[in-house]
Scaffold this motif. Structure first.
Motif, short mmCIF file in Angstrom:
data_model
loop_
_atom_site.label_atom_id
_atom_site.label_comp_id
_atom_site.label_asym_id
_atom_site.label_seq_id
_atom_site.Cartn_x
_atom_site.Cartn_y
_atom_site.Cartn_z
N CYS A 76 37.84 -5.82 64.77
CA CYS A 76 36.78 -5.23 65.61
C CYS A 76 37.29 -4.95 67.01
N LYS A 77 38.09 -5.85 67.52
CA LYS A 77 38.66 -5.67 68.87
C LYS A 77 39.56 -4.44 68.91
N LEU A 91 39.48 -1.83 66.84
CA LEU A 91 38.66 -0.62 66.68
C LEU A 91 37.95 -0.26 67.98
N THR A 92 37.47 -1.26 68.71
CA THR A 92 36.83 -1.00 69.99
C THR A 92 37.82 -0.42 70.98
N LEU A 93 39.02 -0.96 71.03
CA LEU A 93 40.04 -0.46 71.94
C LEU A 93 40.40 0.99 71.63
N THR A 126 38.57 3.21 69.94
CA THR A 126 37.41 4.07 70.20
C THR A 126 37.23 4.32 71.69
N CYS A 127 37.35 3.28 72.48
CA CYS A 127 37.17 3.43 73.93
C CYS A 127 38.27 4.30 74.53
N SER A 128 39.49 4.15 74.05
CA SER A 128 40.57 4.97 74.58
C SER A 128 40.37 6.44 74.22
#
Length: 74
Positions: free
Chosen positions: A54-55, A57-59, A61-63
């Motif tokens: 999850c971490k 994927l968040t990184l 997506t945010c990038s």
């Protein structure tokens, strides 16, 4: 956050604050109960692996979002 500020300005700030606190209380309680439930049925290594996925994927997506909204093109 902006919607909460706008709602607090337009309506009762006490009501908005009370609703925000109640919502946070419910979300936290669900996280605690869900975590306790998961601890009974899943191994710690699996939960940690899920957290890192999850971490990541968040990184990613945010990038992608940040590169899309880059102001260098302006």
């Amino acid at each position: 956050m902006l919607a909460t500020i706008a709602l607090g300005a337009a309506k009762s700030p006490l009501g908005v604050a009370s609703g925000a606190i109640a919502g946070h209380l419910i979300a936290t309680a669900l996280a605690i109960v869900g975590g306790a439930f998961m601890a009974n049925y899943l191994s710690e290594k699996l939960v940690i692996s899920f957290f890192y996925v999850c971490k990541l994927l968040t990184l990613v997506t945010c990038s992608r979002i940040c590169s899309y909204w880059s102001f260098e093109q302006y």
